[in-house]
Design a protein around this motif. Sequence first.
Motif, PDB file in Angstrom:
ATOM      1  N   ARG A  14     -10.911  27.566   3.543  1.00  0.00           N
ATOM      2  CA  ARG A  14     -11.872  26.767   2.773  1.00  0.00           C
ATOM      3  C   ARG A  14     -12.477  25.644   3.637  1.00  0.00           C
ATOM      4  NH1 ARG A  14     -12.013  27.588  -2.816  1.00  0.00           N
ATOM      5  NH2 ARG A  14     -12.692  25.497  -3.318  1.00  0.00           N
ATOM      6  N   ALA A  15     -11.636  25.013   4.446  1.00  0.00           N
ATOM      7  CA  ALA A  15     -12.146  23.979   5.336  1.00  0.00           C
ATOM      8  C   ALA A  15     -13.127  24.595   6.334  1.00  0.00           C
ATOM      9  CB  ALA A  15     -10.991  23.298   6.065  1.00  0.00           C
ATOM     10  N   ARG A  16     -12.786  25.769   6.831  1.00  0.00           N
ATOM     11  CA  ARG A  16     -13.697  26.450   7.756  1.00  0.00           C
ATOM     12  C   ARG A  16     -15.028  26.760   7.073  1.00  0.00           C
ATOM     13  NH1 ARG A  16     -10.834  30.932   9.101  1.00  0.00           N
ATOM     14  NH2 ARG A  16     -11.821  32.183   7.486  1.00  0.00           N
ATOM     15  N   ALA A  17     -14.947  27.215   5.818  1.00  0.00           N
ATOM     16  CA  ALA A  17     -16.176  27.551   5.094  1.00  0.00           C
ATOM     17  C   ALA A  17     -17.079  26.330   4.984  1.00  0.00           C
ATOM     18  CB  ALA A  17     -15.833  28.104   3.709  1.00  0.00           C
ATOM     19  N   VAL A  18     -16.495  25.186   4.654  1.00  0.00           N
ATOM     20  CA  VAL A  18     -17.306  23.971   4.507  1.00  0.00           C
ATOM     21  C   VAL A  18     -17.897  23.569   5.858  1.00  0.00           C
ATOM     22  CG1 VAL A  18     -17.251  21.524   3.913  1.00  0.00           C
ATOM     23  CG2 VAL A  18     -16.032  23.162   2.486  1.00  0.00           C
ATOM     24  N   LEU A  19     -17.082  23.623   6.905  1.00  0.00           N
ATOM     25  CA  LEU A  19     -17.582  23.241   8.232  1.00  0.00           C
ATOM     26  C   LEU A  19     -18.698  24.188   8.693  1.00  0.00           C
ATOM     27  CD1 LEU A  19     -16.134  21.586  11.118  1.00  0.00           C
ATOM     28  CD2 LEU A  19     -16.696  23.935  11.665  1.00  0.00           C
ATOM     29  N   VAL A  20     -18.477  25.483   8.504  1.00  0.00           N
ATOM     30  CA  VAL A  20     -19.494  26.457   8.939  1.00  0.00           C
ATOM     31  C   VAL A  20     -20.781  26.242   8.152  1.00  0.00           C
ATOM     32  CG1 VAL A  20     -20.099  28.909   8.886  1.00  0.00           C
ATOM     33  CG2 VAL A  20     -17.891  28.204   9.796  1.00  0.00           C
ATOM     34  N   LEU A  21     -20.649  26.094   6.832  1.00  0.00           N
ATOM     35  CA  LEU A  21     -21.861  25.972   6.016  1.00  0.00           C
ATOM     36  C   LEU A  21     -22.598  24.664   6.327  1.00  0.00           C
ATOM     37  CD1 LEU A  21     -20.618  27.355   2.577  1.00  0.00           C
ATOM     38  CD2 LEU A  21     -22.144  28.458   4.209  1.00  0.00           C
TER      39      LEU A  21
ATOM     40  N   SER B 252     -16.131  18.476  -1.129  1.00  0.00           N
ATOM     41  CA  SER B 252     -16.771  19.129   0.017  1.00  0.00           C
ATOM     42  C   SER B 252     -16.792  18.185   1.220  1.00  0.00           C
ATOM     43  CB  SER B 252     -18.203  19.541  -0.373  1.00  0.00           C
ATOM     44  OG  SER B 252     -18.886  20.059   0.741  1.00  0.00           O
ATOM     45  N   LYS B 253     -17.112  16.923   0.977  1.00  0.00           N
ATOM     46  CA  LYS B 253     -17.132  15.952   2.075  1.00  0.00           C
ATOM     47  C   LYS B 253     -15.728  15.762   2.661  1.00  0.00           C
ATOM     48  CE  LYS B 253     -21.163  13.325   0.547  1.00  0.00           C
ATOM     49  NZ  LYS B 253     -21.664  12.076  -0.047  1.00  0.00           N
ATOM     50  N   ALA B 254     -14.739  15.723   1.769  1.00  0.00           N
ATOM     51  CA  ALA B 254     -13.360  15.548   2.244  1.00  0.00           C
ATOM     52  C   ALA B 254     -12.917  16.756   3.066  1.00  0.00           C
ATOM     53  CB  ALA B 254     -12.426  15.339   1.053  1.00  0.00           C
ATOM     54  N   GLN B 255     -13.277  17.946   2.597  1.00  0.00           N
ATOM     55  CA  GLN B 255     -12.913  19.162   3.344  1.00  0.00           C
ATOM     56  C   GLN B 255     -13.581  19.169   4.718  1.00  0.00           C
ATOM     57  OE1 GLN B 255     -10.849  21.588   2.894  1.00  0.00           O
ATOM     58  NE2 GLN B 255     -10.607  22.136   0.738  1.00  0.00           N
ATOM     59  N   LEU B 256     -14.827  18.705   4.761  1.00  0.00           N
ATOM     60  CA  LEU B 256     -15.542  18.670   6.042  1.00  0.00           C
ATOM     61  C   LEU B 256     -14.875  17.686   7.007  1.00  0.00           C
ATOM     62  CD1 LEU B 256     -17.954  19.547   7.771  1.00  0.00           C
ATOM     63  CD2 LEU B 256     -19.258  17.677   6.753  1.00  0.00           C
ATOM     64  N   HIS B 257     -14.509  16.537   6.474  1.00  0.00           N
ATOM     65  CA  HIS B 257     -13.834  15.532   7.301  1.00  0.00           C
ATOM     66  C   HIS B 257     -12.523  16.100   7.863  1.00  0.00           C
ATOM     67  CE1 HIS B 257     -12.650  11.548   8.637  1.00  0.00           C
ATOM     68  NE2 HIS B 257     -11.476  11.746   8.092  1.00  0.00           N
ATOM     69  N   ARG B 258     -11.792  16.785   6.984  1.00  0.00           N
ATOM     70  CA  ARG B 258     -10.516  17.386   7.392  1.00  0.00           C
ATOM     71  C   ARG B 258     -10.747  18.480   8.441  1.00  0.00           C
ATOM     72  NH1 ARG B 258      -7.547  21.780   4.579  1.00  0.00           N
ATOM     73  NH2 ARG B 258      -5.460  21.837   5.432  1.00  0.00           N
TER      74      ARG B 258
ATOM     75  N   LEU C 299      -9.280  18.603  12.192  1.00  0.00           N
ATOM     76  CA  LEU C 299      -8.463  19.721  12.682  1.00  0.00           C
ATOM     77  C   LEU C 299      -9.093  20.352  13.917  1.00  0.00           C
ATOM     78  CD1 LEU C 299      -7.477  21.457   9.318  1.00  0.00           C
ATOM     79  CD2 LEU C 299      -5.906  20.443  10.957  1.00  0.00           C
ATOM     80  N   LEU C 300     -10.407  20.479  13.880  1.00  0.00           N
ATOM     81  CA  LEU C 300     -11.108  21.100  15.009  1.00  0.00           C
ATOM     82  C   LEU C 300     -10.918  20.261  16.272  1.00  0.00           C
ATOM     83  CD1 LEU C 300     -12.846  23.560  15.577  1.00  0.00           C
ATOM     84  CD2 LEU C 300     -14.861  22.199  15.017  1.00  0.00           C
ATOM     85  N   ARG C 301     -11.038  18.950  16.117  1.00  0.00           N
ATOM     86  CA  ARG C 301     -10.822  18.073  17.277  1.00  0.00           C
ATOM     87  C   ARG C 301      -9.406  18.226  17.813  1.00  0.00           C
ATOM     88  NH1 ARG C 301     -13.293  12.978  14.190  1.00  0.00           N
ATOM     89  NH2 ARG C 301     -15.410  13.756  14.021  1.00  0.00           N
TER      90      ARG C 301
END
Lengths: 181, 152
Positions: free
Chosen positions: A133-140, A162-168, A172-174
């Motif tokens: 789900r976090a990946r989906a938000v980041l990709v989108l 959605s904003k919280a998932q993107l931040h997370r 994680l990506l970093r």
Amino acid sequence: MSPASAGAHDTDDVRAAAAGDRHAFQRLYQLHVGRVHGAVYRLAGYDHARAEDLTQDAFIRAWQKLPGFRHESAFGTWLYRLAVNVALMDIRARGADPVSMLDDDHLPDTGETPFCAAEREELERAIGLLPPRARAVLVLHDIEGWRHEEIGNELGMAIGTSKAQLHRARGLLRKVLGESS
Amino acid sequence: MNEFEWRRQLRDLRQPLTPRRDLWASLDAALDNVERMDAPAIQQTSSVHSPRHRRRWLVGACLAASVLLAAGIGWHRLQAPTDTQIARADRAPASWKPADPRLAGAAIELDAARMELQLAIRQAPHSPALQRLLDRTELQQTQLRQLADQAG
């Protein structure tokens, strides 16, 4: 011809395909498969086999729904949204699968890892490791350029979530990139 | 690298990608099956117990389940989610596709119906109607698997 420039030209093929013309649909497939598969591939965590299955499912759905397509948007846009929806449905269906999920607990606490230069493959691999789900938000949001409102509507979550998932996801990506560099 | 450059690098990942293999052949076969499913008149076969008859029965049941599913989701989407019975909704068997392209379309439809039902049940875990629909859909998936096994 790119999908973007084809919008005005594929109307005839869309109408023919909606009436059951398989050759017209094949032309639409050939024109749009790159954009569809690219988006689905990213949402599927850069898994080729799964992305190919999802791309095929998306075109089957498109064939079934074409008679109801009302030309209120470009066909390419409609198809792209439909394909993203198919990929998100797959993510939702696999939401309980812990095997494919990377969580914060599995990462070393490196504090504020700075942004780092990442090769394309490294970046894609890191995105593929994110929880679905976090990946989906980041990709989108960060790749496909969607707004949080659109993401919230599509994923059935509040804009704040959605904003919280993107931040997370970014955090994680970093961490993943910091870990591998 | 600053944040702006990092985000630009992410945005640069947005590129079309051609599948590694040509999907059209298998897609074309799957569409054949979809067209058969959508055919308005189903001819009666000489034996009601033949595999073809059973496939058509499954197709009809699949379409009926889709209609019921749409009505069920519309009804229950606004209900507040709770934690109970969510495990039931999380029971997600892996997606499965039969090798026989004639059955692949039905498998896709049933799988999509099951996913939608699981999502709806997460939002309305106490709905017996959705639970029954999910049971029926999973039963149809089982029957489809048996048909595929029989077809070899």
